[in-house]
Design an enzyme around this catalytic site. Structure first.
Site, mmCIF file in Angstrom:
data_model
loop_
_atom_site.group_PDB
_atom_site.id
_atom_site.type_symbol
_atom_site.label_atom_id
_atom_site.label_comp_id
_atom_site.label_asym_id
_atom_site.label_seq_id
_atom_site.Cartn_x
_atom_site.Cartn_y
_atom_site.Cartn_z
ATOM 1 N N CYS A 183 0.829 -1.209 0.000
ATOM 2 C CA CYS A 183 0.000 0.000 0.000
ATOM 3 C C CYS A 183 0.862 1.258 0.000
ATOM 4 O O CYS A 183 0.464 2.284 -0.541
ATOM 5 C CB CYS A 183 -0.956 -0.008 1.182
ATOM 6 S SG CYS A 183 -0.161 -0.149 2.795
ATOM 7 N N CYS A 204 30.634 28.419 12.312
ATOM 8 C CA CYS A 204 31.505 27.766 13.293
ATOM 9 C C CYS A 204 31.397 28.518 14.615
ATOM 10 O O CYS A 204 31.541 29.745 14.658
ATOM 11 C CB CYS A 204 32.941 27.761 12.805
ATOM 12 S SG CYS A 204 34.098 27.037 13.999
ATOM 13 N N CYS A 225 37.188 32.063 15.512
ATOM 14 C CA CYS A 225 37.088 31.539 14.141
ATOM 15 C C CYS A 225 35.903 32.188 13.436
ATOM 16 O O CYS A 225 36.060 33.030 12.558
ATOM 17 C CB CYS A 225 36.935 30.024 14.151
ATOM 18 S SG CYS A 225 36.680 29.304 12.502
ATOM 19 N N CYS A 233 39.337 25.672 11.444
ATOM 20 C CA CYS A 233 39.745 25.121 12.746
ATOM 21 C C CYS A 233 40.381 23.746 12.600
ATOM 22 O O CYS A 233 41.051 23.264 13.509
ATOM 23 C CB CYS A 233 38.542 25.003 13.671
ATOM 24 S SG CYS A 233 37.754 26.555 14.097
ATOM 25 N N HIS A 259 -1.453 1.699 7.483
ATOM 26 C CA HIS A 259 -1.938 1.537 6.105
ATOM 27 C C HIS A 259 -1.798 2.854 5.363
ATOM 28 O O HIS A 259 -2.015 3.926 5.932
ATOM 29 C CB HIS A 259 -3.403 1.092 6.117
ATOM 30 C CG HIS A 259 -3.983 0.851 4.760
ATOM 31 N ND1 HIS A 259 -3.443 -0.061 3.872
ATOM 32 C CD2 HIS A 259 -5.043 1.423 4.124
ATOM 33 C CE1 HIS A 259 -4.167 -0.051 2.756
ATOM 34 N NE2 HIS A 259 -5.130 0.843 2.891
#
Length: 881
Positions: A285, A435, A440, A723, A804
């Protein structure tokens, strides 16, 4: 555990099984065995198999009882179709099974073999559901259980040897189901297929034809309906025999061929073209639902039915499927839209699908979204206009304008991917990853294509646990409650929340998993509520709590022992009548103090409980008991059941490992008060909580959740090249462009480390006028290109591990909605389309529909001018995709 192996400690059992399981793999032909999941979990708790810190040792699990896994306990070939590995049973290799049988014994033994499936991407799988096939010749019938992955050539040889004890040349024909009164026209099974690829279903009738030494095929007579075309009943001549074939065999009885059915499907005029059902081949189904939605994606359907895809089929694409998926899907569409069938069997399509995606072979329930994703990707690669794909580098923003980066990314994508699927179904995301490392702060911006939009539903941190509370006072009926707890809560937390509802302390409550009219497991306080499944029957018993010592009295502690009821039950078998014990009524929990208790006291206690909880009238002092008072040495599987002595001998009890058993005499159950036993009331929490849970959210809410910034988990950590480390970055998706056909996947199935669930919240989505402009960040997109109208929905009803699938589709010609439920298609109301079952939503850009209207008018004018008399083709309009 048997006496012979009593010296094998729990830790030694765990070590031995780990040594096997950690070093085993599936190999074709190996034998694996099914183990009841509840028993398996009890054993794992007993031996601390998962090596949990501070785990409490449970009781020994007793003998294995697999009977609940089988439709018929005497037939180990037929499992319940809804059974799922990990939920209902575990599968272990033969070496582990042999150890478990040595330590615990058990039955029935359910063995399955490992098979290799798939042609391109071969994989090994334990074949859980062998096919039950009935083979018929002129004079005999035999039933065999065979793997659905068995090659037809091997089956022919086995059948010939079994029936004639000689290597006769044989032919096999499938002719419907053996237990149906009418037979379908026979379809010859080809040697180069497996039974699965040939569409052989469980319960199929296989007609066997044999060739004698003179080269003559065995005669086959048939009785047919008057309205059946005799040509449909003829078996085609074999390529290695020039003999004319007689009409195909209808068996040694007078059953008729079923009129109106051929190998494509059930002939007849549907309500309208395209409103044709799809036969369920066995748990397919999910596939039927997705196919109906895709069939009513009219730009794609017209494209294929007009044959525009044919020159674009790319049979040399190493990422494709040699054009076979495109071929089979086109064949299926032709049958669905021919107007000649009320339902079509997707056998050939499914067989081809299984060759390239083994997860969709066999007849296990799958996910319609996963099927759709694979099919769209397969159609794209099979119809990819790019014959040789050049390498294309990843495009990063590097502080450039979004419009520039998006175009560069899309152009690069088109260098490798150009197809009608890309034209219709693919849009573009903007992905922003940041980040979090101090100093960073790298920001990565990329633009990536997408085929569908997976929209999350708001995840609740709580769940509802349905329990039945059993008060210690026999005059108070049982109570059904819905307890709301945190998903990360423990069983102790469940007891505390329930205690608030029934005004009892947690120490006076015992949580039990009831299975088969007995307590299968007493759930320890430290366990997570994630161990409680939606289908579990949870009883919470009020017990006498321990009493601490005081200056006036000593401490009092209790053993909590279950009391179960058995009656005799007679069944008829091959060997005649057989009488056996059968559990009935709900079990009770008895609080027995640690102090010295005599067997006579236990007798009196059991009599008191039986009178108070079960009987219509109290027993007189001289009345004979309508039962025997017994004890069993296990609470999970009742073994070593003995009568309890009615004397002053000290009663020996080991907490939670014994069961008091009321063995009713044959006439005893007549004295039971059925109304008292069944008395159960609903707590207000049942309705109040369910009403609160039936809240509605909007589709816009779900899309907004998709575009929210999220912090990545440890499992999804992002590698920052600045990094040079994996970091828990933040990530955000935005919609840059949205495709002509927008498929929205509502993520109802949630899987985390702590719980699994299906979210059944109603998502309110518009049938017309879905405005996507608020989510599209490309300012150059015109407002009229942001409006979408719904045309199909894939629905899933039920819970995890089953349920179903159906589909709602908008019939373009009539403008009405229809419910596609496998082979049945019926009209549906607009109001029924929005429901808690909606899973996949199919939207079409409104401006695209207007283009179709123009194309339709243009085609009509062209046909009128050319006097083209082919006006019966339902697909005369064209889409310039």
């Amino acid at each position: 555990m048997t006496n012979e192996n009593a010296q094998v400690t729990a830790s030694e059992q765990s070590a031995q099984v780990h040594a096997i399981m950690d070093d085993c793999s599936l190999k074709a032909g190996d034998k694996w065995y099914l183990v009841n999941q509840k028993w398996w979990q009890l054993w794992k708790d007993y031996v601390n198999y998962d090596r949990l810190n501070n785990a409490l040792e449970g009781p020994p699990p007793g003998p294995i009882n697999n009977s609940e896994l089988l439709k018929d306990p005497l037939d180990t070939n037929t499992l319940y179709e809804t059974g799922r590995e990990g939920d209902d049973f575990a599968v272990v290799p033969q070496e582990v099974w042999d150890l478990l049988m040595k330590w615990y014994t058990g039955s029935p033994v359910i063995m399955r073999k490992v098979v290799s499936i798939g042609e391109v991407n071969k994989t090994q799988r334990v074949d859980l559901h062998p096919l039950r096939l009935t083979f018929e010749t002129n004079d005999q019938t035999s039933v065999k259980y065979l793997s659905r992955y068995s090659p037809v050539k091997e089956v022919r040889a086995q059948v010939a040897a079994a029936i004639w004890n000689a290597p006769h040349k044989t032919r096999l024909y499938m002719a419907g189901l053996a237990d149906e009164a009418a037979r379908t026209p026979p379809i010859e099974l080809e040697d180069d297929e497996t039974l699965d690829e040939a569409g052989v279903m469980d319960g199929a009738l296989i007609l066997v034809q044999c060739q004698d030494q003179r080269g003559n095929w065995s005669p086959m007579s048939t009785a047919k309906n008057d309205d059946t075309d005799s040509d449909d009943l003829k078996t085609p001549p074999s390529s290695d025999s020039e003999d004319d074939m007689t009409p195909a065999y209808a068996g040694g009885n007078s059953r008729f061929w079923q009129s109106g059915v051929d190998r494509v499907g059930r002939r007849g005029a549907p309500v309208s073209r395209g409103l044709t059902g799809l036969s369920n081949l066995g748990n397919t189904c999910f596939m039927n639902s997705a196919l109906q939605c895709l069939s009513h994606t009219m730009p794609l359907t017209r494209y294929i039915l007009q044959g525009k895809h044919v020159p674009e089929i790319n049979r040399d694409n190493p990422l494709g499927m040699h054009g076979l998926i495109a071929d089979r899907y086109a064949d299926l569409l032709q049958n669905l839209w021919s107007g000649d069938y009320t339902s079509v069997s997707p056998t050939a399509f499914k067989a081809t699908l299984g060759k390239f995606a083994p997860q969709f072979s066999g007849f296990q329930q799958q996910d319609s979204q996963e099927l759709l994703a694979f099919l769209l990707d397969g159609l794209h690669e099979d119809l990819n206009r790019v014959r040789k794909k050049p390498p294309v580098p990843q495009v990063e923003a590097d502080d450039r304008p979004d419009a520039v980066v998006a175009k560069e990314s899309w152009d690069g994508h088109l260098l490798r991917n150009r197809s009608v699927i890309v034209d219709l179904f693919q849009g573009q995301f903007k992905s922003t990853v940041v980040c979090p490392t101090e100093g960073c702060g790298r920001v990565s911006i990329t633009f990536d294509p997408f085929m569908y939009l997976s929209a999350p539903l708001p995840i609740k941190t709580t769940r509802l646990v349905k329990v039945t509370y059993v008060p210690i006072d026999p005059s108070t009926p049982k109570v059904r409650l819905m307890v709301k707890v945190e998903k990360t809560a423990s069983i102790l937390g469940l007891k505390e929340e329930l205690g608030k509802l029934v005004s009892k302390p947690a120490a006076a409550l015992l949580v039990c998993d009831i299975y088969g009219k007995r307590i299968f497991k007493v759930m320890d306080d430290h366990l997570s509520v994630s161990h409680v499944r939606e289908t579990d029957q949870i009883y919470v018993y009020e017990v006498l709590p321990p009493k601490p010592a005081t200056e006036q009295s000593e401490a009092v502690n209790y053993y909590y022992v279950q009391l179960v009821n058995r009656r005799t039950h007679t069944t008829m078998g091959y060997a005649g009548a057989r009488t056996e014990y059968q559990l009935f009524m709900h079990p009770l929990i008895v609080s027995i103090p640690h102090d010295t208790v005599t067997c006579a006291a236990i007798h009196d206690l059991m009599r008191e409980l039986v009178e108070q909880h079960y009987l219509k009238e109290p027993l007189g002092k001289e009345d004979p008991l309508p039962y025997d008072a017994c004890i069993a040495r296990s609470h999970t599987v009742l073994t070593e059941v003995h009568n309890i002595r009615d004397d002053e001998v000290i009663f020996s009890c080991k907490d939670r490992q014994e069961s008091l058993v009321v063995d009713w005499h044959p006439e005893g159950p007549a004295q039971i008060d059925d109304a008292r036993v069944a008395a159960t009331v609903d707590h207000p929490s049942m309705e109040q909580t369910l009403v609160a849970e039936r809240s509605t959210i909007s589709l816009q809410d779900c899309i907004e959740l998709f575009t929210h910034t999220e912090k990545l988990s440890q499992e999804d950590a992002w590698y920052c090249n600045r990094c040079q480390d994996h970091v828990l970055a933040t990530k955000k998706f935005d919609l840059w462009s949205v495709p002509e056909v927008l498929v929205i996947h509502l993520k109802r199935f949630q899987y985390t480390r702590h719980w699994r669930e299906k979210i059944s919240t109603v998502v309110d989505f518009p049938l017309r006028g879905l405005d996507m402009s608020q989510f599209i960040i490309d300012e150059s997109v015109l407002p009229e290109d942001c409006t979408y109208d719904l045309f199909a929905v894939s629905n899933h009803s039920g819970g995890l591990g089953g349920g179903h699938y159906t589909a709602y589709v908008l019939h373009e010609e009539s403008g009405r909605w229809y419910d596609c439920n496998d082979a049945w298609v019926s009209e549906a109301s607009e109001s029924s389309v929005v429901s808690s079952s909606a899973y996949l939503l199919f939207y079409r850009r409104r401006s695209l529909a207007k283009k179709d209207d123009v194309a339709q008018s243009s085609d009509d004018d062209d046909q009128a001018g050319s006097n083209d008399d082919d006006d019966t083709d339902p697909m005369n309009s064209a889409d310039e995709a």
